[in-house]
Design a protein around this motif. Structure first.
Motif, short mmCIF file in Angstrom:
data_model
loop_
_atom_site.label_atom_id
_atom_site.label_comp_id
_atom_site.label_asym_id
_atom_site.label_seq_id
_atom_site.Cartn_x
_atom_site.Cartn_y
_atom_site.Cartn_z
N SER A 103 0.82 -1.20 0.00
CA SER A 103 0.00 0.00 0.00
C SER A 103 0.86 1.26 0.00
O SER A 103 1.98 1.27 0.51
CB SER A 103 -0.93 0.02 1.23
OG SER A 103 -0.18 0.30 2.39
N ARG A 104 0.30 2.30 -0.56
CA ARG A 104 0.97 3.60 -0.54
C ARG A 104 1.25 4.04 0.90
O ARG A 104 2.31 4.59 1.19
CB ARG A 104 0.12 4.65 -1.26
CG ARG A 104 0.13 4.52 -2.75
CD ARG A 104 -0.81 5.52 -3.42
NE ARG A 104 -0.59 5.53 -4.85
CZ ARG A 104 0.22 6.38 -5.49
NH1 ARG A 104 0.85 7.31 -4.81
NH2 ARG A 104 0.39 6.30 -6.79
N ASP A 105 0.28 3.80 1.80
CA ASP A 105 0.46 4.21 3.19
C ASP A 105 1.66 3.52 3.82
O ASP A 105 2.43 4.14 4.56
CB ASP A 105 -0.79 3.89 4.01
CG ASP A 105 -1.95 4.82 3.67
OD1 ASP A 105 -1.71 5.90 3.10
OD2 ASP A 105 -3.10 4.45 3.99
N GLU A 114 -1.90 -0.06 -10.78
CA GLU A 114 -2.14 0.00 -9.33
C GLU A 114 -3.55 -0.47 -9.00
O GLU A 114 -4.50 -0.18 -9.71
CB GLU A 114 -1.91 1.42 -8.82
CG GLU A 114 -1.81 1.48 -7.32
CD GLU A 114 -1.27 2.80 -6.82
OE1 GLU A 114 -1.48 3.08 -5.63
OE2 GLU A 114 -0.65 3.54 -7.60
N GLY A 152 -2.53 -1.78 -3.65
CA GLY A 152 -1.28 -1.05 -3.68
C GLY A 152 -0.48 -1.24 -4.95
O GLY A 152 -1.01 -1.44 -6.04
#
Length: 150
Positions: free
Chosen positions: A44-46, A84, A88
């Motif tokens: 994930s980007r987070d 994407e 993610g």
């Protein structure tokens, strides 16, 4: 084909890639390592932002991630990543060859000679980014996992 080395160091190679390419800078390289080591799962980007820019607010970290992804796509090609998903970011295994993947695939096939050949040394050997303790812990955990597998 793009070659990503995670065992025995950290580097990315492509026949026409300049030694000074942005893809060879620390944050883009670690981004590649994070995504490659999680395969076949997406990252994930987070999670990426938490590892690479933990002191930044969400907006600044998101901007830094966008810049790193742009640099990687510019230097390595738009197809380096799969499209994407909500899960993610993933590398495209048709475009990127990763020594860690070769190592783990050889173990899964019980081809231990090939696994030994693929294992050129510890995970991200000699690579450090100071001041990011979560990233350092992640590297230590991954390094220990690879050594157990080896």
């Amino acid at each position: 084909m793009i070659d990503l080395q995670l065992l025995g160091g950290l580097d990315v190679n492509r026949p026409d890639l300049s030694p000074n390419a942005r893809a060879r800078r620390r944050h883009p390289l670690v981004l590649l390592a994070l995504v490659a080591s999680a395969a076949p799962q997406a990252v994930s980007r987070d999670r990426i932002m938490a590892f690479l820019w933990p002191e930044s607010d969400a907006s600044r970290a998101s901007n830094s991630l966008r810049q790193a992804l742009h640099s990687l796509r510019r230097d390595l090609g738009d197809d380096v990543f799969l499209p994407e998903t909500p899960g993610g970011i993933q590398l495209d295994p048709q475009v990127v060859r990763v020594d860690l993947w070769s190592f783990r695939d050889a173990i899964a096939r019980r081809e231990f000679g090939a696994a030994v050949e693929a294992h050129r040394g510890p995970f991200l050997d000699g690579f450090q980014i100071s001041g990011i303790p979560e990233l350092s812990r992640w590297v230590d955990v991954e390094r220990a996992r690879v050594e157990r597998e080896y």
